[in-house]
Design a protein around this motif. Structure first.
Motif, PDB file in Angstrom:
ATOM      1  N   LEU A 173       0.846  -1.190   0.000  1.00 46.51           N
ATOM      2  CA  LEU A 173       0.000   0.000   0.000  1.00 46.51           C
ATOM      3  C   LEU A 173       0.883   1.242   0.000  1.00 46.51           C
ATOM      4  CD1 LEU A 173      -2.628  -0.974   2.731  1.00 46.51           C
ATOM      5  CD2 LEU A 173      -2.951  -1.023   0.259  1.00 46.51           C
ATOM      6  N   PRO A 174       0.314   2.393  -0.395  1.00 41.07           N
ATOM      7  CA  PRO A 174       1.052   3.639  -0.238  1.00 41.07           C
ATOM      8  C   PRO A 174       1.421   3.830   1.237  1.00 41.07           C
ATOM      9  CG  PRO A 174      -0.904   3.973  -1.588  1.00 41.07           C
ATOM     10  CD  PRO A 174      -0.993   2.592  -1.030  1.00 41.07           C
ATOM     11  N   THR A 175       2.571   4.426   1.481  1.00 39.54           N
ATOM     12  CA  THR A 175       3.118   4.543   2.833  1.00 39.54           C
ATOM     13  C   THR A 175       2.131   5.137   3.833  1.00 39.54           C
ATOM     14  OG1 THR A 175       5.341   4.727   1.931  1.00 39.54           O
ATOM     15  CG2 THR A 175       5.031   5.475   4.204  1.00 39.54           C
ATOM     16  N   GLY A 176       1.490   6.230   3.497  1.00 37.81           N
ATOM     17  CA  GLY A 176       0.555   6.883   4.421  1.00 37.81           C
ATOM     18  C   GLY A 176      -0.594   5.985   4.817  1.00 37.81           C
ATOM     19  N   GLU A 177      -1.164   5.297   3.838  1.00 37.76           N
ATOM     20  CA  GLU A 177      -2.290   4.405   4.106  1.00 37.76           C
ATOM     21  C   GLU A 177      -1.833   3.210   4.959  1.00 37.76           C
ATOM     22  OE1 GLU A 177      -5.742   2.000   1.617  1.00 37.76           O
ATOM     23  OE2 GLU A 177      -4.286   3.229   0.534  1.00 37.76           O
ATOM     24  N   ALA A 178      -0.671   2.659   4.624  1.00 40.41           N
ATOM     25  CA  ALA A 178      -0.140   1.524   5.379  1.00 40.41           C
ATOM     26  C   ALA A 178       0.155   1.923   6.820  1.00 40.41           C
ATOM     27  CB  ALA A 178       1.118   0.994   4.698  1.00 40.41           C
ATOM     28  N   GLN A 179       0.757   3.094   7.017  1.00 41.82           N
ATOM     29  CA  GLN A 179       1.068   3.561   8.369  1.00 41.82           C
ATOM     30  C   GLN A 179      -0.200   3.757   9.192  1.00 41.82           C
ATOM     31  OE1 GLN A 179       3.472   7.005   7.464  1.00 41.82           O
ATOM     32  NE2 GLN A 179       5.380   5.845   7.667  1.00 41.82           N
ATOM     33  N   HIS A 180      -1.265   4.224   8.560  1.00 37.74           N
ATOM     34  CA  HIS A 180      -2.538   4.411   9.245  1.00 37.74           C
ATOM     35  C   HIS A 180      -3.083   3.068   9.742  1.00 37.74           C
ATOM     36  CE1 HIS A 180      -6.491   6.022  10.191  1.00 37.74           C
ATOM     37  NE2 HIS A 180      -7.018   5.049   9.467  1.00 37.74           N
ATOM     38  N   LEU A 181      -3.016   2.025   8.896  1.00 38.82           N
ATOM     39  CA  LEU A 181      -3.507   0.704   9.288  1.00 38.82           C
ATOM     40  C   LEU A 181      -2.644   0.096  10.401  1.00 38.82           C
ATOM     41  CD1 LEU A 181      -4.434  -0.781   5.793  1.00 38.82           C
ATOM     42  CD2 LEU A 181      -5.993   0.082   7.546  1.00 38.82           C
ATOM     43  N   VAL A 182      -1.328   0.324  10.333  1.00 42.04           N
ATOM     44  CA  VAL A 182      -0.427  -0.170  11.383  1.00 42.04           C
ATOM     45  C   VAL A 182      -0.719   0.545  12.693  1.00 42.04           C
ATOM     46  CG1 VAL A 182       1.985  -0.271  12.129  1.00 42.04           C
ATOM     47  CG2 VAL A 182       1.376  -0.917   9.780  1.00 42.04           C
ATOM     48  N   ALA A 183      -0.869   1.867  12.641  1.00 46.25           N
ATOM     49  CA  ALA A 183      -1.125   2.654  13.854  1.00 46.25           C
ATOM     50  C   ALA A 183      -2.458   2.276  14.497  1.00 46.25           C
ATOM     51  CB  ALA A 183      -1.104   4.144  13.526  1.00 46.25           C
ATOM     52  N   SER A 184      -3.428   1.867  13.687  1.00 46.12           N
ATOM     53  CA  SER A 184      -4.739   1.506  14.241  1.00 46.12           C
ATOM     54  C   SER A 184      -4.791   0.053  14.711  1.00 46.12           C
ATOM     55  CB  SER A 184      -5.838   1.768  13.205  1.00 46.12           C
ATOM     56  OG  SER A 184      -5.662   0.917  12.088  1.00 46.12           O
ATOM     57  N   GLY A 185      -3.704  -0.704  14.502  1.00 45.69           N
ATOM     58  CA  GLY A 185      -3.655  -2.083  14.975  1.00 45.69           C
ATOM     59  C   GLY A 185      -4.263  -3.096  14.031  1.00 45.69           C
ATOM     60  N   ILE A 186      -4.637  -2.667  12.852  1.00 40.56           N
ATOM     61  CA  ILE A 186      -5.249  -3.567  11.876  1.00 40.56           C
ATOM     62  C   ILE A 186      -4.203  -4.394  11.144  1.00 40.56           C
ATOM     63  CG2 ILE A 186      -6.534  -3.583   9.682  1.00 40.56           C
ATOM     64  CD1 ILE A 186      -8.133  -1.217  10.787  1.00 40.56           C
TER      65      ILE A 186
END
Length: 77
Positions: free
Chosen positions: A27-40
């Motif tokens: 995924l694009p970095t921003g989207e991937a980081q968002h999913l990682v930060a949310s625990g998904i």
């Protein structure tokens, strides 16, 4: 950025189903980081996944044993 899904999400992203839990996706970095930060999801390091071998089928083992036993028996005809 490559991530591994921790959960199975419903719905689609750009017309494709989300990968199931345990699978990876780029995924694009921003989207991937968002999913990682949310625990998904969790970030996957740059190490490629390793494919592991499996044990031979039990039928193959049995056939091998039968052939070996037949080779050991002397012909009594």
């Amino acid at each position: 950025m490559r991530i591994r899904m921790k959960v199975t999400m419903s719905g689609t992203r750009n017309g494709e189903d989300w990968p199931p839990a345990g699978e990876t996706v780029d995924l694009p970095t921003g989207e991937a980081q968002h999913l990682v930060a949310s625990g998904i999801a969790k970030e996957v390091d740059g190490v490629p996944e390793v494919e592991t071998a499996t044990a031979p089928d039990t039928a193959e083992k049995r056939e091998s044993r039968v052939r070996k036993a037949a080779a050991k028996k002397p012909d009594t005809k």
